[in-house]
Design a protein around this motif. Sequence first.
Motif, PDB file in Angstrom:
ATOM      1  N   PRO A   1       0.815  -1.230   0.000  1.00 30.86           N
ATOM      2  CA  PRO A   1       0.000   0.000   0.000  1.00 30.86           C
ATOM      3  C   PRO A   1       0.845   1.275   0.000  1.00 30.86           C
ATOM      4  CG  PRO A   1      -0.875  -1.592   1.571  1.00 30.86           C
ATOM      5  CD  PRO A   1       0.432  -2.138   1.098  1.00 30.86           C
ATOM      6  N   THR A   2       1.916   1.308   0.793  1.00 29.77           N
ATOM      7  CA  THR A   2       2.734   2.536   0.788  1.00 29.77           C
ATOM      8  C   THR A   2       3.433   2.706  -0.553  1.00 29.77           C
ATOM      9  OG1 THR A   2       4.557   1.351   1.848  1.00 29.77           O
ATOM     10  CG2 THR A   2       3.114   2.629   3.284  1.00 29.77           C
ATOM     11  N   GLN A   3       3.846   1.616  -1.162  1.00 29.88           N
ATOM     12  CA  GLN A   3       4.475   1.749  -2.485  1.00 29.88           C
ATOM     13  C   GLN A   3       3.461   2.250  -3.507  1.00 29.88           C
ATOM     14  OE1 GLN A   3       6.674  -1.730  -3.720  1.00 29.88           O
ATOM     15  NE2 GLN A   3       8.202  -1.492  -2.098  1.00 29.88           N
ATOM     16  N   TYR A   4       2.234   1.764  -3.405  1.00 35.57           N
ATOM     17  CA  TYR A   4       1.205   2.271  -4.317  1.00 35.57           C
ATOM     18  C   TYR A   4       1.100   3.784  -4.195  1.00 35.57           C
ATOM     19  CZ  TYR A   4      -3.291   3.778  -6.020  1.00 35.57           C
ATOM     20  OH  TYR A   4      -4.272   4.476  -6.679  1.00 35.57           O
ATOM     21  N   LYS A   5       1.053   4.242  -2.949  1.00 36.18           N
ATOM     22  CA  LYS A   5       0.914   5.679  -2.720  1.00 36.18           C
ATOM     23  C   LYS A   5       2.094   6.437  -3.332  1.00 36.18           C
ATOM     24  CE  LYS A   5      -0.291   9.026   0.843  1.00 36.18           C
ATOM     25  NZ  LYS A   5       0.616  10.035   0.290  1.00 36.18           N
ATOM     26  N   LEU A   6       3.281   5.875  -3.214  1.00 35.25           N
ATOM     27  CA  LEU A   6       4.459   6.539  -3.766  1.00 35.25           C
ATOM     28  C   LEU A   6       4.448   6.503  -5.295  1.00 35.25           C
ATOM     29  CD1 LEU A   6       6.815   5.366  -0.973  1.00 35.25           C
ATOM     30  CD2 LEU A   6       6.655   7.739  -1.757  1.00 35.25           C
ATOM     31  N   LEU A   7       3.974   5.406  -5.858  1.00 36.30           N
ATOM     32  CA  LEU A   7       3.851   5.356  -7.326  1.00 36.30           C
ATOM     33  C   LEU A   7       2.921   6.467  -7.798  1.00 36.30           C
ATOM     34  CD1 LEU A   7       3.434   1.497  -7.925  1.00 36.30           C
ATOM     35  CD2 LEU A   7       5.494   2.874  -8.332  1.00 36.30           C
ATOM     36  N   GLU A   8       1.888   6.686  -7.006  1.00 38.17           N
ATOM     37  CA  GLU A   8       0.933   7.731  -7.353  1.00 38.17           C
ATOM     38  C   GLU A   8       1.550   9.122  -7.131  1.00 38.17           C
ATOM     39  OE1 GLU A   8      -1.564   8.455  -9.274  1.00 38.17           O
ATOM     40  OE2 GLU A   8      -3.097   7.239  -8.289  1.00 38.17           O
ATOM     41  N   ASP A   9       2.125   9.313  -5.950  1.00 40.13           N
ATOM     42  CA  ASP A   9       2.630  10.645  -5.582  1.00 40.13           C
ATOM     43  C   ASP A   9       3.789  11.091  -6.462  1.00 40.13           C
ATOM     44  OD1 ASP A   9       0.753  10.598  -3.615  1.00 40.13           O
ATOM     45  OD2 ASP A   9       2.158  10.301  -1.952  1.00 40.13           O
ATOM     46  N   THR A  10       4.565  10.163  -6.946  1.00 38.87           N
ATOM     47  CA  THR A  10       5.742  10.532  -7.739  1.00 38.87           C
ATOM     48  C   THR A  10       5.430  10.622  -9.224  1.00 38.87           C
ATOM     49  OG1 THR A  10       6.367   8.211  -7.938  1.00 38.87           O
ATOM     50  CG2 THR A  10       7.314   9.459  -6.086  1.00 38.87           C
ATOM     51  N   GLY A  11       4.148  10.474  -9.565  1.00 43.23           N
ATOM     52  CA  GLY A  11       3.767  10.649 -10.965  1.00 43.23           C
ATOM     53  C   GLY A  11       3.945   9.419 -11.825  1.00 43.23           C
ATOM     54  N   ARG A  12       4.375   8.317 -11.210  1.00 39.42           N
ATOM     55  CA  ARG A  12       4.608   7.123 -12.027  1.00 39.42           C
ATOM     56  C   ARG A  12       3.302   6.609 -12.655  1.00 39.42           C
ATOM     57  NH1 ARG A  12       9.018   7.325  -8.700  1.00 39.42           N
ATOM     58  NH2 ARG A  12      10.888   6.225  -9.339  1.00 39.42           N
ATOM     59  N   LEU A  13       2.216   6.677 -11.900  1.00 38.82           N
ATOM     60  CA  LEU A  13       0.932   6.251 -12.486  1.00 38.82           C
ATOM     61  C   LEU A  13       0.390   7.319 -13.427  1.00 38.82           C
ATOM     62  CD1 LEU A  13      -0.631   4.536  -9.343  1.00 38.82           C
ATOM     63  CD2 LEU A  13       0.298   3.437 -11.400  1.00 38.82           C
ATOM     64  N   ASP A  14       0.609   8.566 -13.055  1.00 42.16           N
ATOM     65  CA  ASP A  14       0.149   9.642 -13.952  1.00 42.16           C
ATOM     66  C   ASP A  14       0.857   9.600 -15.302  1.00 42.16           C
ATOM     67  OD1 ASP A  14      -1.901  10.745 -12.571  1.00 42.16           O
ATOM     68  OD2 ASP A  14      -0.782  12.457 -11.776  1.00 42.16           O
ATOM     69  N   ASN A  15       2.086   9.082 -15.307  1.00 41.74           N
ATOM     70  CA  ASN A  15       2.758   8.949 -16.603  1.00 41.74           C
ATOM     71  C   ASN A  15       1.945   8.043 -17.532  1.00 41.74           C
ATOM     72  OD1 ASN A  15       4.908  10.626 -15.990  1.00 41.74           O
ATOM     73  ND2 ASN A  15       6.238   8.955 -15.306  1.00 41.74           N
ATOM     74  N   PHE A  16       1.357   6.991 -16.972  1.00 42.38           N
ATOM     75  CA  PHE A  16       0.498   6.114 -17.786  1.00 42.38           C
ATOM     76  C   PHE A  16      -0.777   6.848 -18.188  1.00 42.38           C
ATOM     77  CE2 PHE A  16       3.239   2.970 -15.807  1.00 42.38           C
ATOM     78  CZ  PHE A  16       3.419   2.023 -16.802  1.00 42.38           C
ATOM     79  N   ARG A  17      -1.360   7.560 -17.199  1.00 39.19           N
ATOM     80  CA  ARG A  17      -2.605   8.287 -17.510  1.00 39.19           C
ATOM     81  C   ARG A  17      -2.340   9.358 -18.571  1.00 39.19           C
ATOM     82  NH1 ARG A  17      -2.873   8.415 -11.594  1.00 39.19           N
ATOM     83  NH2 ARG A  17      -4.074   6.587 -10.928  1.00 39.19           N
ATOM     84  N   ARG A  18      -1.162   9.963 -18.465  1.00 34.63           N
ATOM     85  CA  ARG A  18      -0.788  10.967 -19.465  1.00 34.63           C
ATOM     86  C   ARG A  18      -0.687  10.330 -20.850  1.00 34.63           C
ATOM     87  NH1 ARG A  18       4.386  12.117 -21.483  1.00 34.63           N
ATOM     88  NH2 ARG A  18       4.633  14.239 -22.291  1.00 34.63           N
ATOM     89  N   ALA A  19      -0.048   9.165 -20.904  1.00 36.94           N
ATOM     90  CA  ALA A  19       0.095   8.476 -22.193  1.00 36.94           C
ATOM     91  C   ALA A  19      -1.273   8.116 -22.769  1.00 36.94           C
ATOM     92  CB  ALA A  19       0.951   7.219 -22.022  1.00 36.94           C
ATOM     93  N   ALA A  20      -2.208   7.825 -21.851  1.00 39.16           N
ATOM     94  CA  ALA A  20      -3.562   7.487 -22.299  1.00 39.16           C
ATOM     95  C   ALA A  20      -4.378   8.724 -22.644  1.00 39.16           C
ATOM     96  CB  ALA A  20      -4.270   6.681 -21.199  1.00 39.16           C
ATOM     97  N   GLY A  21      -3.806   9.890 -22.385  1.00 39.65           N
ATOM     98  CA  GLY A  21      -4.514  11.129 -22.690  1.00 39.65           C
ATOM     99  C   GLY A  21      -5.452  11.585 -21.585  1.00 39.65           C
ATOM    100  N   VAL A  22      -5.352  10.930 -20.426  1.00 41.96           N
ATOM    101  CA  VAL A  22      -6.290  11.244 -19.343  1.00 41.96           C
ATOM    102  C   VAL A  22      -5.815  12.421 -18.497  1.00 41.96           C
ATOM    103  CG1 VAL A  22      -7.467  10.305 -17.305  1.00 41.96           C
ATOM    104  CG2 VAL A  22      -7.004   8.835 -19.291  1.00 41.96           C
TER     105      VAL A  22
END
Lengths: 630, 630
Positions: free
Chosen positions: B44-65
């Motif tokens: 769970p803490t790693q998930y939060k860090l993936l989110e906070d550091t933009g790692r998941l947003d990089n995927f959302r960005r690629a998807a145009g979201v």
Amino acid sequence: MTTVLVDTARSPYAVLKPVPIESVKLEDAFWAPRLKRLREVTLPTQYKLLEDTGRLDNFRRAAGVVKGPFRGFYYNDSDVYKWVEAVSLALASERDSQLEKLLEEVVNVIIAAQDADGYLNTYFTFERRGERWSNLRDMHELYCAGHLFQAAIARHRVTGKRDLLDAAVRFADHILEVFGPGRRAGVPGHPEVEMALVELYRETGRREYLSLASRFIDLRGRGLIGGSPYHLDHVPFREMRELTGHAVRALYLCCGAADIYMETGDAKLREALDRLWHDLVERKMYVTGGVGSRYAGEAIGEAYELPNERAYAETCAAVANVMWNWRMLLMTGEARFADILELSLYNAALAGISLKGDRYFYTNPLADRGRHRRSEWFDCACCPPNIARLIASIPGMVYSTSPRGVWVHLYAANRARIELNVGAVELIQHTEYPWSGLVEMKVRPDRIDEFSLFLRIPEWCRDARVTINDAEELRPRPGAYLELRREWEWDDRVRLEMSMEPVLLESHPHVTCNTGRVAIRRGPLIYCLEQVDNPGCDVWDLAIIPGELRAEYEPELLGGIVVVRGRALALDVSDWRGRLYAPLSEVKVRTREVTFTAIPYYAWANREPGPMIVWVRLAQPTAPYSGARA
Amino acid sequence: MTTVLVDTARSPYAVLKPVPIESVKLEDAFWAPRLKRLREVTLPTQYKLLEDTGRLDNFRRAAGVVKGPFRGFYYNDSDVYKWVEAVSLALASERDSQLEKLLEEVVNVIIAAQDADGYLNTYFTFERRGERWSNLRDMHELYCAGHLFQAAIARHRVTGKRDLLDAAVRFADHILEVFGPGRRAGVPGHPEVEMALVELYRETGRREYLSLASRFIDLRGRGLIGGSPYHLDHVPFREMRELTGHAVRALYLCCGAADIYMETGDAKLREALDRLWHDLVERKMYVTGGVGSRYAGEAIGEAYELPNERAYAETCAAVANVMWNWRMLLMTGEARFADILELSLYNAALAGISLKGDRYFYTNPLADRGRHRRSEWFDCACCPPNIARLIASIPGMVYSTSPRGVWVHLYAANRARIELNVGAVELIQHTEYPWSGLVEMKVRPDRIDEFSLFLRIPEWCRDARVTINDAEELRPRPGAYLELRREWEWDDRVRLEMSMEPVLLESHPHVTCNTGRVAIRRGPLIYCLEQVDNPGCDVWDLAIIPGELRAEYEPELLGGIVVVRGRALALDVSDWRGRLYAPLSEVKVRTREVTFTAIPYYAWANREPGPMIVWVRLAQPTAPYSGARA
């Protein structure tokens, strides 16, 4: 001409004043042949390499004389400048028409490359003109400028010729316009220009160069170049408590700060320098005087972090260590700085050049398996001309003067004529130093008068005796200057006997790499075991038995050296084959007693490749504990 | 579902076949709480860090979201993939609705980022679309692809869901089109995709993925990516004789080659793997199983180059060492690989994560002054999700099977139901391992039949005893599997007693940093001295007196550990203050005898900062030689 290295003649906060290279004629078997080889081999071959690698063509290109792209690294100009400085200083010892011809040519090539506005850096020409001064942290423009200034000053002092000095002044004035007081706040990523600017002030009398040097120190530690320890920008210089970061940068920075102190007397600078010096020599310096524990960042490490096989110990850092300690010595007249100067000079720095004078080490490990060999040159060729200018400067580091008299820092057979307040004195040193600790000096004052002869008693010498005209034996304290004050008469004889028994050294217990290991020192020299002298057992598997060490002169070996011999256990580690870790004492190691031969560290890697080691295992007695053994 | 780690079920050249994570229910006090903490804290803490550091947003960005720039390093996608793999494997042990929800969300985020042509890497989108595959050496596209494949395979095996696997297959097919046979010759700068492609072949049956993995091995060493040892491109893999270069790359490459061997039986690959393995474990591996001696290049060093304070020993390299040895074990059934797997797992790898499961080491020194502390995360965050997926995979490494029966690799209290040729067998392990060497197993075959129980006898255990149903005591050979073949009946009892006396280890004499030093091992655990347990003397100044070592269980300490206590000399090194080198025995060191306490290395740096040391000075007896002393 009067070629001094660091002209403290009018520096208000320098205890010692320089004696020009021209005043000292080396006649010894150690340095004099090295100066000859410098002129005959090192400097001509370096010239050829400067030419072949495009370093000179970069200047011709900037002048519009040749076409084509810039070649090599963006800081390659500095190699040319260091060569000019080295040649100039070498010519101060002895004229050499061939070298003089090369020098004139190179100086002309340099001068022709200068821009109308005074700017001079061959990388930032044509297509890169617009990038000038855009990246002070990484692009080494001020670093190169500093080397130009030093070269120009040396040339001026040796020859009296103003050509290159005028170019340097034009460039310095340009830099003043860009970075002077009230102008842009900038800090060089690679210190060097600071000491060069102070020297330019000393040479020209233009105090604004001193101010600019001070400004480059004062602005450091404010994050102007990123704030990293690597760039020594993490804290203001006066607040530094530890020597960190890139080794050469750190030591050059200290040179500059010392030079500024000698002109300004800024107590905070001196306190910082003293703290950093103690941090270096008590926690972060190799036994050879080498500096720099890490390949990563070419950096000084943590306290006691002194790996041997992976010592970085860049030759340039050893040169810089000599340069810094020379300045600290001039500043204070304290023998501790001469001790470190001598140590770095004879060991860490001198190992950087082959005995033939045409191969160089960039890094200087203290243990090796035989793969580390000197190279003819490097893409990043800072070290070869740096060791060249250091050797060329030796005659200028033998003596200094103060109002009370003349100081002897280095022992080497020579004749010198030194100007004192009370008139000139001729000094004649006879000695086989560093092979023998016996120094006999004749003192020949122009006229009989009272002055002092300060003899350096090295810290390594625990038993020194001094007699004057065979009378009154003195037992001076090691690690200090012995002041002999009297009315000196023509041909007064001073005899200094320094005991040079080889000794085993150990390290502070926190130097974990050296646990259970000893190094051999004799006089100013640190020794190593090289495989070729010790057939029959890998030198990494020798364990020295504490006891008698014999010093023996070997005239045919490595140009004539004193070797150190003693007894060691040769460990047969063959049962370890295929194992890396094992329960204590499970793997049996058989031992036999052998005689080992050690050579001066500076002379290693001049014969066939093979293992080498400075910190040799110490034999341990048979153990009452079950596990302990040799 | 049947979640295996490396699916050798149909691999013709693998001796051992996997047992799924789902078949093994850990009930021990060591790993089971760690798996719980993994689910409840780490993931769970790693998930939060993936989110906070933009790692998941990089995927959302690629998807145009989402809009905005790509954040972080160009290889950050791989952290997300490793997290997906870790979560999937963790769910194979125990369901967790919260984690499942996060996983579904992340998988959807990943899938949405995939290009229509199958390409998937969020860095090379929009403005960088044109740069795809333009720099295989540095840009880690194939490395990221490999991690995607592994994540997708784990998810598919755990949940049966094809969503991410389909995306992986689309991307793999895209890569085939670019780099497949007859197409462009390319080699990944950072190996990883090789093992992932073999596993994708195993999961999908599509042999072209195996061919592509082979191709990436075969093309290596031809200079396609520059030819450097750092990139392991200096020599063809089959000709490699030494493990060199970037540690993680080297070990991942060996994983890939081992996987290929298990499918193809290419003898040259196996010979190379065996050579490299010997080179690693006999010359280049830390006593903890850590790998990587150099900060410069995160690299494996020369033979015996194993610095302690500056050990790099990246956590990822320890994970990779476990992964490689797991594959070698499956390939051969040889216990030597299980020994190194266990060593790396319990020591080098496990030190990479805090006891609470929310702090990580990137580098793992074997000696420290108290400055090295675990971090919540890293800009280059390869290690945290890597140690997470390793811990999640533990249940899958306890057992394997072969046609003759079941193999026990790791000891930990558990219940397992394992399918054999002769039918299923339930195994119940009772043990306090690694704190105790006593393992009691119950064997419960569905029906009475002959098969073998292979018990791993660790190499570290010099005194093991095995009894079956309290009869016939066996004294098996250490470093081998003991085959117990019989007609097993319901509730047959196997008792394995492994002597776990603490021992002092020494190093090969050429590991110069460890001269005069010993490490403490008990069972599979390597110990260290941490300051907090040893008040009154800097642990760097303790010298162990060989003799009795006592193992004592401390239930309240560091989650419950066995400490090792013994006698040591405490050295008072205060007279060394201000000195770095001195003539042997000139500086007096006073000693007094004290009791020392050592803790498992994996548990260090979980309390207040202070000095730590693995290789402790060994006390030397009072010397007949003048210089030798403690």
